[in-house]
Scaffold this active site. Sequence first.
Site, mmCIF file in Angstrom:
data_model
loop_
_atom_site.group_PDB
_atom_site.id
_atom_site.type_symbol
_atom_site.label_atom_id
_atom_site.label_comp_id
_atom_site.label_asym_id
_atom_site.label_seq_id
_atom_site.Cartn_x
_atom_site.Cartn_y
_atom_site.Cartn_z
ATOM 1 N N LYS A 172 -8.342 27.539 -13.604
ATOM 2 C CA LYS A 172 -7.569 26.670 -12.557
ATOM 3 C C LYS A 172 -7.620 27.796 -11.338
ATOM 4 O O LYS A 172 -7.910 27.632 -10.381
ATOM 5 C CB LYS A 172 -6.350 26.399 -13.091
ATOM 6 N N SER A 225 5.927 12.272 -3.329
ATOM 7 C CA SER A 225 6.068 13.831 -3.075
ATOM 8 C C SER A 225 5.421 14.299 -1.782
ATOM 9 O O SER A 225 4.481 13.482 -1.107
ATOM 10 C CB SER A 225 5.292 14.458 -4.123
ATOM 11 N N GLU A 274 10.456 15.055 -3.587
ATOM 12 C CA GLU A 274 10.397 15.404 -4.729
ATOM 13 C C GLU A 274 9.897 17.041 -4.757
ATOM 14 O O GLU A 274 9.510 17.476 -5.770
ATOM 15 C CB GLU A 274 9.260 15.061 -5.409
ATOM 16 N N TRP A 323 1.899 9.586 -20.474
ATOM 17 C CA TRP A 323 1.605 10.869 -20.148
ATOM 18 C C TRP A 323 2.704 12.082 -21.072
ATOM 19 O O TRP A 323 2.594 13.282 -20.791
ATOM 20 C CB TRP A 323 1.962 11.240 -18.693
ATOM 21 N N GLU A 330 -4.151 2.961 -17.746
ATOM 22 C CA GLU A 330 -4.765 3.900 -18.833
ATOM 23 C C GLU A 330 -4.231 3.756 -20.253
ATOM 24 O O GLU A 330 -4.860 4.059 -21.201
ATOM 25 C CB GLU A 330 -4.683 5.125 -18.521
ATOM 26 N N CYS A 384 -2.107 4.289 -9.440
ATOM 27 C CA CYS A 384 -3.217 4.719 -8.906
ATOM 28 C C CYS A 384 -4.340 5.176 -10.052
ATOM 29 O O CYS A 384 -4.362 4.959 -11.221
ATOM 30 C CB CYS A 384 -2.876 6.240 -8.145
ATOM 31 N N GLU A 400 -3.321 2.379 -5.245
ATOM 32 C CA GLU A 400 -4.577 3.492 -4.848
ATOM 33 C C GLU A 400 -5.757 2.419 -4.694
ATOM 34 O O GLU A 400 -5.944 1.752 -5.492
ATOM 35 C CB GLU A 400 -4.980 4.453 -5.799
ATOM 36 N N HIS A 435 -6.441 12.769 -2.459
ATOM 37 C CA HIS A 435 -6.901 13.777 -3.536
ATOM 38 C C HIS A 435 -8.177 14.586 -2.905
ATOM 39 O O HIS A 435 -8.780 15.543 -3.477
ATOM 40 C CB HIS A 435 -7.545 13.067 -4.660
HETATM 41 N N1 GLN Z 1 5.848 9.528 -6.696
HETATM 42 C C1 GLN Z 1 4.881 10.227 -7.276
HETATM 43 C C2 GLN Z 1 4.242 11.411 -6.301
HETATM 44 O O1 GLN Z 1 4.189 10.929 -5.169
HETATM 45 C C3 GLN Z 1 3.865 9.616 -7.733
HETATM 46 C C4 GLN Z 1 2.557 10.215 -8.327
HETATM 47 C C5 GLN Z 1 1.227 9.493 -9.005
HETATM 48 O O2 GLN Z 1 1.284 8.254 -8.886
HETATM 49 N N2 GLN Z 1 0.469 10.153 -9.722
HETATM 50 O O3 GLN Z 1 3.950 12.294 -6.415
HETATM 51 ZN ZN ZN Z 2 -0.342 7.600 -7.368
#
Ligand code: GLN
Ligand code: ZN
Length: 763
Positions: free
Chosen positions: A18, A441, A492, A569, A613, A651, A673, A702
Amino acid sequence: MQTNILGYPRIGSRRELKKACESFWAGNITEEELLKVGAAIRQQNWTLQKESGIDLVPSNDFSFYDQVLDTTLTVGAIPARYASLQNDRMALYFAMARGYQREGKDITAMEMTKWFDTNYHYIVPEFARSQNFFLFYNKALEEYREGKAQGIETKPVLLGPVSYLLSGKEKEAGFHRLELLERLLPVYIELLKELEEAGAVWVQLDEPFLVTDIDEKTKKAYTEAYDAIRKACPRLKLLIATYFEGLRENMPLAVQLPVDALHIDLVRAPSQLDDVLAQLPADKVLSLGVVDGRNIWKNNFDQSLEFINKAVPRMGTGRVMIAGSSSFLHVPYDLDLETDEEALTPEIKQWMAFARQKVEELALLKKLAEGDRSLLSKLDENRQAMENKRTSPLIHNKEVEERCAAVSDNDARRKSPFPVRKKLQQQELQLPSYPTTTIGSFPQTKEVRSWRAKFKKGELSAEEYDRLLKSETKKTIEWQERIGLDVLVHGEFERNDMVEYFGEQLDGFAFTRFGWVQSYGSRCVKPPVIYGDVSRPHPMTLYWANYAQSLTTKPVKGMLTGPVTILQWSFVRNDQERSKTCLQIALSIRDEVCDLEQAGIRVIQIDEPAIREGLPIRRNDWKSYLDWAVRSFCIASTGVEDKTQIHTHMCYSEFNDIIEHIALMDADVITIECSRSQMELLDAFVRFSYPNDIGPGVYDIHSPRVPTVDEIVDLLKEAARVIPQEQLWVNPDCGLKTRGWKETEESLIRMVKAARLMREQLA
Ligand code: GLN
Ligand code: ZN
């Protein structure tokens, strides 16, 4: 008997890969330096497995970004937009993964989606009708030779040709991707022949699509593909690997494919052992996936030995392999790194095993199965750990179990239907049409992360840490107000990760320090471990929500992670149904939602990016999953008054086929998304009129690429064609924590501008 590993984690035990990739992308290290890091990781992994006594050590399971993307590069399925980069393989590779904005070029990334029911994301192959394939780069051969030069005989791992095609997408109409098989096979054959010539003994071809619902055309493709490969490479020992589910009705097909060995997942589908033993032709080897590649619990030796002892008398020891159920890519590196007894107590730790421990388990199981009596003490130890876990008071909480039993349908329903709520919420919030918001976030900059690191190490006092986070939150609130966003978020900054943050505050969760698992590219997650009944000892987000709301008169969204996502998760218990664990989490989130409302927070978002998922791989199993998943979300979200607006966010999946169930979640607003797949999602709305409000993501977060105002306006216009304008929100497609401030600022300013243009058109 042989031990067989399908794949090993590759991010490095300390996430070396990474760090190296990110330095390379930032221009801080050279390609040569990056390559060295990769080689060191491979060598470490191989040596460890070999020295532990593993017989079939995988190679080509390494990747700088993603193994599906590697396959795309290998077979030369490079989309036309990257043509100008063909001469620089590394630049080309990362451009396909992440997009390319340099030297006046602006090339978008390829799509990304989840790998079966894991939280691993792969880069989706793109196919054109006139798609050609050619052996662009035989990575498998290179890695095989590399191992050989170190004295390690490896088993190259390839994504099988049928699963490769199925994992991709047609980028134009008028053909099905399986029709490309004929053109693809010569490339697979060429590369397999090169492996054969280089001396490879076993080659593993992953065909996970064999455990999915497949039609006759696909079955035919399987037979054709493997007939052709067999004919061209008669000497190579071919192992077909299936995982994540049982073969079920595809079993007759799988056992008849002209290969040397079949791998099955006995963790996910233990009952298929009988079927396969009855059906597998006598000349084939069976690889028994008994050590869980998807979870971190210690293997139950007695149970595994039972499988092995069932198979051996029918097959003969020479025809049985003992294996991980899937690649170990989905579990962390090494439990021995976990020395922080506060985070992970010795009692819980003794129930667990990471990749390295799983390697040892496989080696041990083989010896035990072969009757090595000197190891009986190890078997005893294992039995003790199992017994200790079964009876531990750490696991059971009577209060939680009673509350779960008392839940009723009323706890899963809002007071009034959506139209009533919408009016009340509009009175309360006074939002313009095309209201703008973000997903939660804001950039987690180096500074923010360094504060957290220092705070954890005790180099920063709690007061100082708090002050810094507050200043960042304040800056973010003020900036959002300044650029004119309508519903704000606090950013966040206090969160490391959207699941870990909650797990750390809930009872029933344990934590690791180095338990990283690759999520996509260089991104890793450190899933919490749910070991016992879940409950919420105290409010989790109230402090930051209150602080942020105190800075502005605009609504600030309370920001929570939903029960299904927390479950999905985390590493979950293997001693109770997932649905039951999910309900326990839902009740904890419900309490948090009610506390936020009490504190005057008017909009509360409960993220459920992982809801899809969690879908079982087989359609037949979907309904029962969706029923309990949706119900869990409802239990978490419906404790509030009508005027409180509940958002959810999803998403990285295609939601088209579960849109009806998403509607049943009854969130007032869903942000979703869809920018990376060019609003394909909107197709679902042609078919199904989604009842509540919806914000289809208008740009891809992304990638560092900044969208133009026109692009956003175009997407919104497209959305407004299928969704009534009164239902539409404007937002990016996910949280912004992985982005830098510069592109975030530019992008959001443009997004707000686009929303204003849309409003002007209404006036
Ligand atoms: N609230 C989270 C953020 O904005 C959502 C993240 C996500 O959907 N993976 O980071
Ligand atoms: Zn998301």
